[in-house]
Design a protein around this motif. Structure first.
Motif, PDB file in Angstrom:
ATOM      1  N   SER A 348       0.803  -1.232   0.078  1.00  9.51           N
ATOM      2  CA  SER A 348       0.015  -0.001   0.167  1.00  9.51           C
ATOM      3  C   SER A 348       1.259   1.314   0.037  1.00  9.51           C
ATOM      4  CB  SER A 348      -0.755   0.040   1.146  1.00  9.51           C
ATOM      5  OG  SER A 348      -0.257  -0.166   2.415  1.00  9.51           O
ATOM      6  N   GLY A 349       1.255   1.673  -0.989  1.00 11.45           N
ATOM      7  CA  GLY A 349       2.056   2.854  -1.334  1.00 11.45           C
ATOM      8  C   GLY A 349       3.492   2.170  -1.549  1.00 11.45           C
ATOM      9  N   TYR A 350       4.442   3.012  -1.246  1.00 11.55           N
ATOM     10  CA  TYR A 350       5.885   2.621  -1.545  1.00 11.55           C
ATOM     11  C   TYR A 350       6.746   2.203  -0.507  1.00 11.55           C
ATOM     12  CZ  TYR A 350       4.439   4.058  -6.236  1.00 11.55           C
ATOM     13  OH  TYR A 350       3.767   3.907  -7.583  1.00 11.55           O
ATOM     14  N   ALA A 351       6.261   2.034   0.726  1.00  6.00           N
ATOM     15  CA  ALA A 351       6.996   1.630   1.893  1.00  6.00           C
ATOM     16  C   ALA A 351       8.144   0.782   1.721  1.00  6.00           C
ATOM     17  CB  ALA A 351       6.311   1.335   3.114  1.00  6.00           C
ATOM     18  N   GLY A 352       9.314   1.183   2.081  1.00  2.00           N
ATOM     19  CA  GLY A 352      10.404   0.017   1.731  1.00  2.00           C
ATOM     20  C   GLY A 352      10.764  -0.244   0.174  1.00  2.00           C
ATOM     21  N   TYR A 353      10.207   0.829  -0.531  1.00  2.00           N
ATOM     22  CA  TYR A 353      10.512   0.506  -2.019  1.00  2.00           C
ATOM     23  C   TYR A 353      11.758   0.343  -2.383  1.00  2.00           C
ATOM     24  CZ  TYR A 353       9.819   1.272  -6.913  1.00  2.00           C
ATOM     25  OH  TYR A 353       9.486   0.902  -8.369  1.00  2.00           O
ATOM     26  N   TYR A 354      12.881   0.897  -1.892  1.00  2.00           N
ATOM     27  CA  TYR A 354      14.403   0.726  -2.418  1.00  2.00           C
ATOM     28  C   TYR A 354      15.033  -0.215  -1.371  1.00  2.00           C
ATOM     29  CZ  TYR A 354      13.578   4.226  -5.828  1.00  2.00           C
ATOM     30  OH  TYR A 354      12.991   5.306  -6.895  1.00  2.00           O
ATOM     31  N   LEU A 355      14.657  -1.089  -0.617  1.00  2.00           N
ATOM     32  CA  LEU A 355      15.249  -2.125   0.284  1.00  2.00           C
ATOM     33  C   LEU A 355      16.201  -2.872  -0.495  1.00  2.00           C
ATOM     34  CD1 LEU A 355      13.275  -2.821   3.214  1.00  2.00           C
ATOM     35  CD2 LEU A 355      15.193  -1.932   3.351  1.00  2.00           C
ATOM     36  N   SER A 356      15.930  -3.117  -1.918  1.00  2.00           N
ATOM     37  CA  SER A 356      16.804  -4.137  -2.711  1.00  2.00           C
ATOM     38  C   SER A 356      18.119  -3.560  -2.704  1.00  2.00           C
ATOM     39  CB  SER A 356      15.997  -4.283  -3.722  1.00  2.00           C
ATOM     40  OG  SER A 356      15.919  -2.756  -4.690  1.00  2.00           O
ATOM     41  N   TYR A 357      18.239  -2.144  -2.523  1.00  2.00           N
ATOM     42  CA  TYR A 357      19.612  -1.652  -2.830  1.00  2.00           C
ATOM     43  C   TYR A 357      20.491  -2.131  -1.501  1.00  2.00           C
ATOM     44  CZ  TYR A 357      18.397   0.952  -6.997  1.00  2.00           C
ATOM     45  OH  TYR A 357      17.906   1.653  -8.135  1.00  2.00           O
ATOM     46  N   ASN A 358      19.872  -2.621  -0.439  1.00  2.00           N
ATOM     47  CA  ASN A 358      20.533  -3.042   0.839  1.00  2.00           C
ATOM     48  C   ASN A 358      20.730  -4.350   0.671  1.00  2.00           C
ATOM     49  OD1 ASN A 358      18.125  -0.618   1.585  1.00  2.00           O
ATOM     50  ND2 ASN A 358      20.114  -0.290   2.214  1.00  2.00           N
ATOM     51  N   GLU A 418      16.803   3.849   1.962  1.00  2.00           N
ATOM     52  CA  GLU A 418      16.060   3.631   2.967  1.00  2.00           C
ATOM     53  C   GLU A 418      16.728   3.699   4.214  1.00  2.00           C
ATOM     54  OE1 GLU A 418      12.798   2.727   2.531  1.00  2.00           O
ATOM     55  OE2 GLU A 418      12.745   2.640   0.431  1.00  2.00           O
ATOM     56  N   ASN A 419      16.472   4.648   5.300  1.00  2.00           N
ATOM     57  CA  ASN A 419      17.178   4.694   6.340  1.00  2.00           C
ATOM     58  C   ASN A 419      16.154   4.866   7.609  1.00  2.00           C
ATOM     59  OD1 ASN A 419      19.277   4.981   8.424  1.00  2.00           O
ATOM     60  ND2 ASN A 419      19.284   7.302   7.964  1.00  2.00           N
ATOM     61  N   LEU A 420      15.627   3.638   7.912  1.00  2.00           N
ATOM     62  CA  LEU A 420      14.578   3.276   8.945  1.00  2.00           C
ATOM     63  C   LEU A 420      15.166   3.410  10.266  1.00  2.00           C
ATOM     64  CD1 LEU A 420      12.526   0.649   6.930  1.00  2.00           C
ATOM     65  CD2 LEU A 420      12.426   3.215   6.936  1.00  2.00           C
ATOM     66  N   ASN A 421      16.564   3.376  10.450  1.00  2.00           N
ATOM     67  CA  ASN A 421      17.202   3.758  11.808  1.00  2.00           C
ATOM     68  C   ASN A 421      17.683   4.891  12.045  1.00  2.00           C
ATOM     69  OD1 ASN A 421      16.185   0.963  12.716  1.00  2.00           O
ATOM     70  ND2 ASN A 421      18.501   0.137  12.313  1.00  2.00           N
ATOM     71  N   GLY A 422      17.207   5.829  11.209  1.00  4.28           N
ATOM     72  CA  GLY A 422      17.778   7.465  11.600  1.00  4.28           C
ATOM     73  C   GLY A 422      17.271   7.861  12.505  1.00  4.28           C
ATOM     74  N   SER A 434      12.021   6.722   3.768  1.00  5.58           N
ATOM     75  CA  SER A 434      11.614   5.501   3.047  1.00  5.58           C
ATOM     76  C   SER A 434      11.125   6.222   1.683  1.00  5.58           C
ATOM     77  CB  SER A 434      10.560   4.745   3.757  1.00  5.58           C
ATOM     78  OG  SER A 434      10.180   3.599   2.983  1.00  5.58           O
ATOM     79  N   TYR A 435      11.526   5.706   0.733  1.00  2.37           N
ATOM     80  CA  TYR A 435      11.256   6.013  -0.647  1.00  2.37           C
ATOM     81  C   TYR A 435      11.433   7.500  -0.659  1.00  2.37           C
ATOM     82  CZ  TYR A 435       8.334   6.424  -5.139  1.00  2.37           C
ATOM     83  OH  TYR A 435       7.990   6.585  -6.162  1.00  2.37           O
TER      84      TYR A 435
END
Length: 450
Positions: A348-358, A418-422, A434-435
């Motif tokens: 639903s939306g683009y949450a975590g969309y670019y995690l593949s780069y990690n 994606e920096n979810l621990n920022g 995110s995104y």
């Protein structure tokens, strides 16, 4: 005659065994022996007479009506002395029945046999009549511990009021309630062992099981097992397969028929996520802001095929999520590298969309820089432990985005989309993103696996 001293010819500074067996010469100086004396004074009622001659030639005697000592088990204690008669000017003080003269101390009582409730003094001053070992105070008297209502003969102990004791093979449990002994059968579960831990004997569940020792249930391996047992959201104790340490608590979130194990949560700025390697390895935080720990995450993602779900709430209050068909990290030997990340589904939306780069990147913290970037420390610049990438570290950008940090007077860059621990409500390059450039300063994050 049990003792004689008249010349100093025999040394009385002797060992325990010598006093027990006796020593000296019956014709001159001697000690008859504590073992003989114990048998003598316990076969009938005996009196004791002490004759003393002083250096000036004066002599006197003292007679005690009763005299008895204990056996070797009681350390030959002087416990019965009786009434006294003497021709001496000053009498030797006599102690009441079951008491002996010695240094004052704190004494046990039937209600408090271990002296846990303060000092029950047995006399005033530094010396006086005291209760010997094996006896307890009852008022101003000393009684044998076996006379206490909560005395357990098999264990030769008195159970304190309100407490419980388990026998040596964990087959009986006795409690003392209102000075009344209550004993019942006690049986360990087949998944438990009878043991003494922290000075307490009882049944303890084996590793991988939880319970009171009488009943032991297999621990959940993750939150899906919790869901399968028809439980809802909450904190549960789990034991992942091959986890080498003690069971630990996790937050479980249920979505439909799926049980998800939360390993990261951000709700406010109460907890800093700019932590060192050890903190990220072991885990930190509280119920509102947490990182479960990379070591636990490694075992959780390697016991079964694992999915990842990322839930976020954006700055404008929109709730979004994405699921990934596969997620796994490696061990500390390879710096907890994210070695698997499946395709993004059910978004639903683009949450975590670019995690593949990690994916394929090792984990980095400010004190363990594993990002392979020679220009700067990504974890330091982004103020977060994360699977940072070196893909952009040689690039100098002049324009500003919320995920860019300044690393020189004229250059900006980034190490992750994606920096979810920022930093919660942080500045550019440090904030939770995110995104990028769409979901800046995310207000809520929850990462979980199943």
């Amino acid at each position: 005659v049990i003792q004689r001293r008249d010349s100093g010819a025999v040394n009385f500074n002797r060992s325990w065994s010598q006093y027990e067996d006796g020593f000296g010469f019956l014709s001159t100086e001697f000690w008859l022996g504590n073992e003989k004396l114990s048998h003598l004074t316990n076969q009938a009622d005996y009196q004791l007479r002490v004759d003393i001659e002083l250096s000036n030639g004066a002599s006197f005697y003292t007679t005690y009506k009763y005299f008895r000592i204990t056996d070797a088990w009681g350390q030959y204690q002087f416990i019965h002395i009786g009434e006294v008669e003497s021709n001496a000017g000053t009498l030797i003080s006599a102690c009441p029945t079951n008491m002996l003269y010695g240094p004052c101390s704190c004494q046990a009582t039937c209600e408090d046999p271990n002296g846990q409730s303060g000092c029950n003094s047995d006399c005033l001053g530094s010396e006086g009549c005291i209760c010997p070992a094996g006896f307890v105070m009852q008022g101003s008297e000393c009684i044998n511990a076996s006379e206490c209502e909560c005395f357990v003969a098999e264990a030769n102990l008195v159970i304190p009021s309100g407490e419980t004791s388990v026998n040596g093979d964990c087959t009986q449990r006795c409690s003392c309630m209102n000075n009344r002994l209550i004993c019942e059968d006690y049986t360990c579960s087949t998944d438990a062992v009878c043991d003494v831990r922290n000075e307490t004997r009882q049944c303890y569940c084996n590793e991988g099981y939880d319970g009171d020792g009488e009943t032991c249930e297999s621990l959940y391996t993750d939150c899906q097992a919790v869901k399968d047992a028809v439980h809802g959201d909450g904190v549960y104790t789990i034991m992942p397969t091959r986890w080498p340490e003690s069971p630990f608590n996790v937050h479980c979130k249920m979505h439909g028929d799926e049980g998800w194990t939360v390993f990261q949560r951000r709700t406010d700025d109460d907890t800093s996520f700019h932590q060192n390697w050890t903190a990220y390895k072991d885990g930190f935080g509280n119920s509102r802001n947490l990182w479960l720990g990379n070591e636990k995450l490694y075992y959780l993602t390697n016991q079964n095929p694992t999915k990842l779900r990322v839930d976020i709430t954006t700055l404008d209050g929109t709730s979004l999520y994405s699921e990934f068909t596969e997620f796994q990290i490696e061990s500390e030997d390879t710096k907890y590298k994210m070695n698997k990340l499946g395709s993004r589904t059910s978004p639903s939306g683009y949450a975590g969309y670019y995690l593949s780069y990690n994916k394929g990147k090792p984990f980095s913290t400010y004190d363990q820089d594993n990002d392979a970037c020679d220009t700067f420390n990504c974890a330091e610049k982004h103020r977060s432990g994360w699977w940072h990438s070196s893909a952009w570290c040689s690039t100098c950008y002049s324009y500003s985005y919320c995920y860019y940090f300044q690393y020189s007077s004229s250059c900006k860059s980034y190490c992750t989309y994606e920096n979810l621990n920022g930093v919660y409500n942080g500045g550019n390059g440090e904030m939770i993103i995110s995104y990028p450039n769409y979901y800046c300063n995310v207000q809520f994050v929850e990462m979980k696996i199943r």
